[in-house]
Structure formats: structure tokens, C-alpha cells
Design an enzyme around this catalytic site. Structure first.
Site: not given
Ligand code: NDP
Length: 507
Positions: A161, A232-233, A266
Site C-alpha cells: 500500500k 521504520e518511523l 527520515c
Molecule cells: P504517514 O505516516 O502519514 O503515512 C505512511 C503510510 O501509511 C502511507 O501509505 C499512508 O497512507 C499510510 N497510512 C496512513 N494512515 C494509516 C492507518 N491508519 N493505517 C495504515 N496505514 C496508514 O507518513 P508519510 O507518508 O507522511 O511519510 C513521512 C514519514 O515517514 C516521516 O515521519 C518520515 O520520517 C517517515 N519515514 C521513515 C523512514 C524510516 O525508514 N525510518 C523512511 C522514510 C520515511 P496515505 O498516504 O494514503 O495517508
């Protein structure tokens, strides 16, 4: 009814494509189908699976220009950065396909004591049937690609997804899987957070990359369902510049580490701690260097260094962090925000402290807040103050000091005199500590084992008797024999504790 999502160009807002936003019922049906297909996928074994992944790699390499076009169009990255992601995935395939047989081989376990001596024992790695990969928008191919290929190699089926902001690159991955004629064990489902939540409801393992906020919500749901997850946040990566650092390298490396993908990574450098003796020189050189970088849209021309912000919402967050810092007394030595349209100017902030959002919260934008510190101890203390613990960098000419500081930092990775590089090594784990995550991706054998359950299998080594000493019926005579046997098995404690009490022994 299935909704629709318009995928927009971050650069000019034009509609690039419209994709479905799948409803939970549709997601459940796809998972059921994947579960069916997975049995055969597991049965063909790692060598055959590696063969399919290698075919995918060939397809990706043949389609690299088209995929970079799609990736650049939906992310707004500079061309050079849009082209980094595919080779990374290709290398991940090469590495894990090369080692899949070895990493996933059944392991013979030697007897640890007397009871198991007559047994042949194996540890077997059995895949989770369906892995849900949920990915963010900042690396539309690298992140889902690395996660999906390792899960597939491990023998799982994968439902990906992608972010609703960048689903088109993921759909290319699906097209590739279909065009090579691979078994139907990989699918992409587009949609919003609701679709992502439906993935979590149906799969057997969740591999999530995204914000800490969403990660926590997913973890709660996974606990309710008793399924494992890897998160991975977000991060707030510190860079520590010591007085003995090669400042030219530190300036270039920190600028790249902070501004790569407009800071929307990230592992972006989001805080810099500089020892007092070199603070002024570092700041001046960094500002001069950044003044020479080019920003804009460069489809196919390799003519810019820094691209657009991926979404207006992300641009607004980064702008807010800058504005709040300046309002609280910080100075923007370069940049400060708006660079026209979707672009946010690279911004160096000084006179900052940890009460400001720019030093405390994940900015995910092209900001570089810099703090002067008295010494390395202060830098370490302030670096560790964050709730995040993804990665860090240390800049010094003294390798021993660099290594010593690395061990004092509470983060999942430390790059000495570099940034980001740990991510390019498939044998190293990429995972965050504290609020930056739980679990890790890649990392050699662990990168495949995470998608498997360990199964213990025992079998008699020789034709067994019709009974075992521990089986029924119990009785005093047998108890004496068993106690002696267990005493011999026990490797700690004294054998006397295993002696039967006199009264029991007589009965
Ligand atoms: P989000 O947490 O907003 O979204 C990540 C994914 O989760 C998207 O596909 C999103 O869908 C989906 N999603 C949203 N809500 C839900 C839910 N309730 N249940 C399941 N899936 C859900 O992150 P961002 O896309 O804004 O990405 C940025 C973040 O990612 C930053 O905090 C960054 O640090 C982190 N990141 C971490 C990395 C790591 O390896 N540690 C690497 C890269 C980024 P939709 O887009 O449709 O809302």
C-alpha cells in the site's frame, strides 16, 4: 463504492493520473487471493524465488528511464535523486538473491542435553503467508522496493500500500512483476489511510514506514490482532562536528545529508552541534556553500540540486518550524522559507535551542539548525535528548574518538564523516531506536528472517522405543529414574536437589 485519488505533480499541481482508493472489502479479497497463491510460492524454495526476483531486476534496469520519469513526476525530486532509487533496489535484489539459499537454509541444531541426544533437530524458517508493506511518499521506489523484495524472497506474498501521494511508482513495480510473468504473489493496492488500515486488518505481518503517529496506531492494531510488525518511523538526526574535523568535508556532507530530497528523508540531518573553536568557520562555510546550490525543476536535465516539497502540507510544516524559531529569537542566515511555488529555500538557522520546534520535532524540510557546544560531551548529551533515535553522524579526523562517540549515541546507526551511507549497505540493519521505530530492514540474514517464523522440528535419530521416560504412567520407581536423569541433564544447581524426599521415595 471505490473512491478515486488524483495524483498531482508537486511542481505545478497538474493531475498526473487517477487511481482507485480501494475499500476494505476489496483489500480483504486481495489478501485472500494472495494467501492462496503463497503456498506454492513458499514451496518452490528460495532458489526459484531468487530467479523471479532476478528477472524483476532485469526488467527494472531495462525500464529505468521510464520509472525515473514517473518517480520524478509524482515526487518533485531533482533528476539525479529520482535516479538513485532504482539501482538501490536492484542491488538489494542482487545481494539477497545471492544469499537467499544460505540465509533461509534449514539449520541443524546440536543437542543441548541428554534428553534431546537421541533426536535429530532442525530450525526451519517458514514465511508469514501475507506481508503488508505500507510505505510513505518520500522514497516511492526505494522503500517499498527493498521491503517487498526481501519479503518475497523469504517466501511471503506481499500486498503493498503506497502513499496516496506517490502511488504511480509502486504501480510500475506491479507492472514489472506482471510483465515478467511471475506468480501472483505480489499486488499493489492504492488508497488512503483507510486502505492502509484495511491492509493491517488482513495481513499476517506489517512492514510499515511512515510517521511515528501512524506507526503507533498501527502497532496498537497489530497487538490487538496478535500479529508482528516492523516500524521504520521518523527521526531528528543530529550531526556532531568536532574541532578536529575536516571542515570542507563536514560542510559538504552535512549540506547533502540535510537537503537531500529537500530534507524530506527520515535520515535527514535535522540538527547540527558544532564544537566552539570551529563554530564560526563551519557556519560561514556552510552558508557560502548552500548559496551556490541550485533549486528548481529539472526534468531530465540534471541541472538542479534541490527540488520541490512533495506536498503543500509538508511545506507548511517546515515553514512553521522556521517561522516559530525566528519568532523566538533564531536567525535565518540563508533562506527563511518561500522560494516560489512548491519550493522552500534551504535555511540555516542559528541562535536556536531545544525549546524550538525546529530542534525538537521532525521538520522533514530543508532546514539546518546549528547549535554551538562547549565540547563533545555536551554534543552527545543534547543529541541524546531527542525522543527520536534513527541515525547520527560524527565529523572528526580521529577515528577512535568517532567510534567512541558512536557508542555513546542512542541511535540505530552512526556514520562517521558521512551521512546516509549505512543505508546503502545491505548487510547492515536500518532501524530506529526510541520513537524512531521498532525492528529494522535489510541487515543481512535478519533482513529475510524477519519475514519468517522459526519452526522447531524434532525426530528420533534411531528407531524409537514404544515409550519415553517422561510419558505416563507416573510412579515412585519411575520418578526416581527420571529424577536421576533430570539431575544429569541439569547443568546448574546441585544434583542433591533432584533427590526424592525420603517419604515419597518409600511409597
Ligand atoms: P504517514 O505516516 O502519514 O503515512 C505512511 C503510510 O501509511 C502511507 O501509505 C499512508 O497512507 C499510510 N497510512 C496512513 N494512515 C494509516 C492507518 N491508519 N493505517 C495504515 N496505514 C496508514 O507518513 P508519510 O507518508 O507522511 O511519510 C513521512 C514519514 O515517514 C516521516 O515521519 C518520515 O520520517 C517517515 N519515514 C521513515 C523512514 C524510516 O525508514 N525510518 C523512511 C522514510 C520515511 P496515505 O498516504 O494514503 O495517508
Amino acid at each position: 463504492m471505490t473512491g478515486k485519488i488524483e495524483v498531482l505533480s508537486p511542481v505545478d499541481g497538474t493531475v498526473l493520473a487517477t487511481v482507485p482508493s480501494e475499500r476494505p472489502e476489496a483489500v480483504a479479497a486481495i489478501v485472500r487471493e494472495l494467501r492462496e497463491q503463497q503456498r506454492e510460492w513458499e514451496a518452490i524454495g528460495p532458489a526459484a524465488r531468487a530467479g523471479w526476483l532476478r528477472k524483476l531486476r532485469e526488467w527494472l534496469l531495462a525500464e529505468r528511464d521510464r520509472i525515473a520519469d514517473v518517480l520524478q513526476s509524482e515526487s518533485g525530486k531533482p533528476r539525479a535523486e529520482a535516479e538513485i532509487e532504482l539501482p538501490f533496489v536492484a542491488e538489494a535484489i542482487s545481494y539477497f538473491a545471492r544469499h537467499a539459499m544460505e540465509f533461509l537454509a534449514d539449520e541443524r541444531v546440536r543437542p543441548s542435553g541428554l534428553l534431546s541426544t537421541p533426536k535429530r533437530m532442525m530450525r526451519i524458517h517458514r514465511p508469514f503467508p501475507v506481508v503488508g508493506v505500507i510505505s510513505p511518499w518520500n522514497f516511492p521506489l526505494l522503500i517499498p522496493g527493498a521491503d517487498a523484495i526481501t519479503a518475497l524472497l523469504a517466501g511471503a506474498a506481499v500486498l503493498l500500500k503506497p502513499s496516496e501521494v506517490t502511488p504511480l511508482t509502486a504501480l510500475e513495480l506491479q507492472r514489472g512483476w506482471q510483465e515478467i510473468g511471475a506468480p501472483a504473489v505480489f499486488a499493489v493496492v492504492t488508497g488512503t489511510g483507510e486502505t492502509g488500515a484495511a491492509v493491517v486488518e488482513n495481513v499476517d505481518y506489517v512492514q510499515f514506514t511512515g510517521s511515528t503517529h501512524t506507526g503507533q496506531a498501527i502497532a496498537h492494531r497489530c497487538v490487538d490482532r496478535m500479529i508482528p510488525y516492523s516500524l521504520e518511523l521518523g527521526g531528528k538526526d543530529p550531526a556532531i562536528v568536532l574541532a578536529d574535523a575536516d571542515l570542507d568535508r563536514a560542510v559538504r556532507g552535512i549540506a547533502w545529508g540535510a537537503l537531500l530530497n529537500s530534507g524530506q528523508a527520515c535520515i535527514s540531518v535535522e540538527r547540527v552541534y558544532v564544537e566552539a573553536p570551529v563554530y564560526d568557520r563551519f557556519v560561514t562555510n556552510l552558508v557560502d556553500y548552500i548559496a551556490g546550490l541550485r533549486q528548481g525543476d529539472d526534468t531530465m536535465h540534471y541541472s538542479v540540486d534541490i527540488g520541490a516539497m512533495a506536498t503543500p502540507a509538508q511545506r507548511a510544516i517546515a515553514q512553521r518550524h522556521i517561522d516559530e524559531a525566528v519568532a523566538a529569537g533564531a536567525t535565518a542566515l540563508i533562506g527563511g522559507g518561500d522560494a516560489g511555488g512548491p519550493f522552500l529555500a534551504p535555511t540555516v538557522l542559528v541562535d536556536v535551542d531545544e525549546s524550538m520546534t525546529c530542534l525538537r520535532e521532525e521538520t522533514f524540510g530543508p532546514t539546518i539548525p546549528i547549535v554551538k557546544v562547549a565540547d563533545a560531551a555536551e554534543a552527545i548529551r543534547r543529541a541524546n535528548q531527542s525522543v527520536y533515535g534513527l541515525s547520527a553522524s560524527v565529523w572528526t579526523r580521529d577515528p577512535a574518538r568517532g567510534a567512541q562517540i558512536a557508542r555513546a549515541l542512542e541511535v540505530g546507526a552512526v556514520n562517521i564523516n558521512d551521512t546516509v551511507t549505512n543505508l546503502f549497505e545491505m548487510g547492515l540493519p536500518h532501524g530506529g531506536w526510541k520513537r524512531s521505530g521498532s525492528g529494522a530492514r535489510l541487515g543481512g540474514a535478519a533482513g529475510l528472517h524477519k519475514y519468517t517464523r522459526q519452526q522447531a522440528v524434532t525426530a528420533p535419530r534411531i528407531r524409537p522405543l514404544p515409550w519415553e521416560p517422561l510419558w505416563y504412567p507416573y510412579g515412585p520407581r519411575k520418578a526416581r529414574v527420571v529424577r536421576r536423569l533430570l539431575a544429569a541433564v541439569a547443568t546448574t544447581g546441585s544434583a542433591s536437589m533432584w533427590r526424592l524426599p525420603a517419604r515419597t521415595a518409600r511409597t
